[in-house]
Design a protein around this motif. Structure first.
Motif, PDB file in Angstrom:
ATOM      1  N   ALA A   1       0.830  -1.204   0.000  1.00 50.09           N
ATOM      2  CA  ALA A   1       0.000   0.000   0.000  1.00 50.09           C
ATOM      3  C   ALA A   1       0.867   1.258   0.000  1.00 50.09           C
ATOM      4  O   ALA A   1       1.964   1.268   0.565  1.00 50.09           O
ATOM      5  CB  ALA A   1      -0.915   0.006   1.222  1.00 50.09           C
ATOM      6  N   ALA A   2       0.359   2.301  -0.636  1.00 51.57           N
ATOM      7  CA  ALA A   2       1.086   3.573  -0.630  1.00 51.57           C
ATOM      8  C   ALA A   2       1.166   4.142   0.780  1.00 51.57           C
ATOM      9  O   ALA A   2       2.159   4.787   1.151  1.00 51.57           O
ATOM     10  CB  ALA A   2       0.402   4.572  -1.573  1.00 51.57           C
ATOM     11  N   GLU A   3       0.130   3.901   1.574  1.00 50.25           N
ATOM     12  CA  GLU A   3       0.081   4.352   2.970  1.00 50.25           C
ATOM     13  C   GLU A   3      -0.348   3.164   3.815  1.00 50.25           C
ATOM     14  O   GLU A   3      -1.478   2.685   3.707  1.00 50.25           O
ATOM     15  CB  GLU A   3      -0.924   5.498   3.121  1.00 50.25           C
ATOM     16  CG  GLU A   3      -0.985   6.102   4.506  1.00 50.25           C
ATOM     17  CD  GLU A   3       0.137   7.086   4.788  1.00 50.25           C
ATOM     18  OE1 GLU A   3       0.396   7.361   5.966  1.00 50.25           O
ATOM     19  OE2 GLU A   3       0.747   7.576   3.818  1.00 50.25           O
ATOM     20  N   THR A   4       0.552   2.660   4.623  1.00 49.11           N
ATOM     21  CA  THR A   4       0.233   1.476   5.426  1.00 49.11           C
ATOM     22  C   THR A   4      -0.534   1.857   6.688  1.00 49.11           C
ATOM     23  O   THR A   4      -0.481   2.990   7.149  1.00 49.11           O
ATOM     24  CB  THR A   4       1.513   0.722   5.814  1.00 49.11           C
ATOM     25  OG1 THR A   4       2.372   1.588   6.561  1.00 49.11           O
ATOM     26  CG2 THR A   4       2.241   0.239   4.571  1.00 49.11           C
ATOM     27  N   ASP A   5      -1.233   0.866   7.244  1.00 51.53           N
ATOM     28  CA  ASP A   5      -2.066   1.080   8.437  1.00 51.53           C
ATOM     29  C   ASP A   5      -1.796  -0.059   9.413  1.00 51.53           C
ATOM     30  O   ASP A   5      -2.317  -1.154   9.264  1.00 51.53           O
ATOM     31  CB  ASP A   5      -3.543   1.115   8.029  1.00 51.53           C
ATOM     32  CG  ASP A   5      -4.469   1.459   9.190  1.00 51.53           C
ATOM     33  OD1 ASP A   5      -4.039   1.368  10.357  1.00 51.53           O
ATOM     34  OD2 ASP A   5      -5.646   1.810   8.932  1.00 51.53           O
ATOM     35  N   ILE A   6      -0.984   0.205  10.434  1.00 49.04           N
ATOM     36  CA  ILE A   6      -0.588  -0.828  11.382  1.00 49.04           C
ATOM     37  C   ILE A   6      -1.751  -1.278  12.250  1.00 49.04           C
ATOM     38  O   ILE A   6      -1.781  -2.410  12.733  1.00 49.04           O
ATOM     39  CB  ILE A   6       0.584  -0.341  12.261  1.00 49.04           C
ATOM     40  CG1 ILE A   6       1.183  -1.492  13.077  1.00 49.04           C
ATOM     41  CG2 ILE A   6       0.117   0.782  13.171  1.00 49.04           C
ATOM     42  CD1 ILE A   6       1.839  -2.556  12.271  1.00 49.04           C
ATOM     43  N   VAL A   7      -2.750  -0.427  12.431  1.00 49.50           N
ATOM     44  CA  VAL A   7      -3.913  -0.799  13.244  1.00 49.50           C
ATOM     45  C   VAL A   7      -4.782  -1.797  12.484  1.00 49.50           C
ATOM     46  O   VAL A   7      -5.187  -2.831  13.021  1.00 49.50           O
ATOM     47  CB  VAL A   7      -4.731   0.451  13.630  1.00 49.50           C
ATOM     48  CG1 VAL A   7      -5.990   0.034  14.385  1.00 49.50           C
ATOM     49  CG2 VAL A   7      -3.885   1.397  14.486  1.00 49.50           C
ATOM     50  N   ALA A   8      -5.056  -1.505  11.228  1.00 51.45           N
ATOM     51  CA  ALA A   8      -5.885  -2.397  10.414  1.00 51.45           C
ATOM     52  C   ALA A   8      -5.120  -3.647   9.973  1.00 51.45           C
ATOM     53  O   ALA A   8      -5.722  -4.693   9.721  1.00 51.45           O
ATOM     54  CB  ALA A   8      -6.411  -1.661   9.183  1.00 51.45           C
TER      55      ALA A   8
END
Length: 348
Positions: free
Chosen positions: A151-158
């Motif tokens: 992903a271009a912007e990762t999401d550690i919570v999701a």
């Protein structure tokens, strides 16, 4: 930061500068020298034994065709040269597959208070560097087994298992050749198929399941190679051991239990439980069929002493790709598709 900590930290910065042929580390970004880069890979691998067994390959291009390291297939033949010319055969994988090294950031910080607690130790530099290397090793294993996309912007919570950082080994096979996986359809999406493993089921034991996988999912020339390994998740590992233990009153089962704990073999193959492998996944492949590609010249680092936050900040990045060298030497069962005895006469 205490004065003695400052002395230790400055000494460490001097060591980093020397290793990378710099006058000094100034808080600006720098590229690792080839020697320092290799040392970093070795330090990371030392923090996870499983990584030591895999291929760590440096490639020059961000995009390209995978190398096919360790791939082999039959080449013996005979030709009637009165009728035709002899033809060479390619020993790599016939179905070419490309890799794409994606930038991965390993950005961390160390609080002054933590660093102060190391200052009295002679190996301050090793401890400091190991903090980063240890988590890089863990992250790479998580990405390798759980990575689905970049992903271009990762999401550690999701995505707490780094599913959005890069495409890992399991995702590669599922998307490219889903027929190598039980529990996935031809489109690479999960099916409703389940596989019971245990007494009174379609697969009376883990050995039976692994034998079926090896026979029907691997290319014929890989089925009897001497480097295959069974990789299982935690629940499968425990369930297999407990099944043997439950019947250990019988002499034959005592022997089976002894063999399992002594040599840890399944269907005649070595069996291991790699860190972060999904808990109910089963994979048959070889160590050298799994690779991490590192693009040369992209290992970059910035070290910033930030008194405004009472910490030292590290910005580390590299372009990486996770590669399965030969899909024909990889067989798997989807995590969640295996059902185990629930202890009450059912399956879960």
């Amino acid at each position: 930061m205490q004065n003695n900590t400052r002395v230790c930290f400055n000494r460490y910065l001097s060591e980093v500068a020397t290793a990378n042929r710099l006058d000094k580390v100034t808080g600006e970004a720098f590229n690792y020298s080839p020697v320092a880069q290799q040392s970093f890979y070795e330090m990371v691998s030392d923090k996870a034994d499983f990584l030591k067994r895999l291929n760590q390959i440096t490639v020059s291009s961000q995009l390209g065709q995978k190398i096919g390291l360790g791939v082999s297939r039959p080449i013996a033949s005979r030709t009637n040269t009165d009728e035709a010319e002899r033809q060479t055969r390619y020993v790599g994988e016939l179905d070419g597959d490309s890799y794409h090294c994606q930038q991965t950031n390993y950005d961390t910080h160390q609080k002054y208070s933590l660093m102060d607690s190391w200052a009295h130790l002679e190996d301050f530099s090793t401890i400091y560097a190991s903090q980063i290397a240890r988590q890089v090793a863990r992250d790479r294993l998580m990405i390798g087994w759980h990575g689905e996309s970049a992903a271009a912007e990762t999401d550690i919570v999701a995505n707490p298992l780094l599913q959005d950082v890069n495409e890992g080994w399991i995702a590669k096979v599922r998307k490219k050749q889903p027929h190598r996986f039980m529990g996935y359809g031809s489109d690479g999406n999960p099916t409703a198929d389940t596989y019971k493993v245990g007494e009174g089921s379609g697969y009376g034991s883990l050995d039976a399941l692994v034998f079926d996988m090896t026979t029907n999912l691997l290319d014929a020339w890989h089925q009897d190679t001497d480097d295959l390994v069974v990789m299982v998740g935690r629940e499968i590992w425990v369930a297999h051991g407990m099944a043997l233990l439950a019947n250990s009153t019988l002499p034959t089962e005592r022997n089976a239990l002894s063999t399992w704990f002594a040599s840890k073999t399944v269907a005649g193959l070595p069996c291991i439980m790699p860190p972060f492998l999904p808990s109910r996944a089963v994979i048959v492949t070889s160590y050298d069929n799994l690779s991490i590609y590192h693009q040369a010249g992209t290992l970059r680092r910035t070290i910033i002493d930030n008194p405004k936050r009472d910490r030292v900040e590290e910005y580390l990045s590299e372009n990486e790709a996770y590669v399965v060298e030969d899909f024909g030497k990889f067989a798997g069962v989807r995590n969640g598709a295996i059902l185990l005895p629930d202890g009450a006469g059912g399956w879960a």
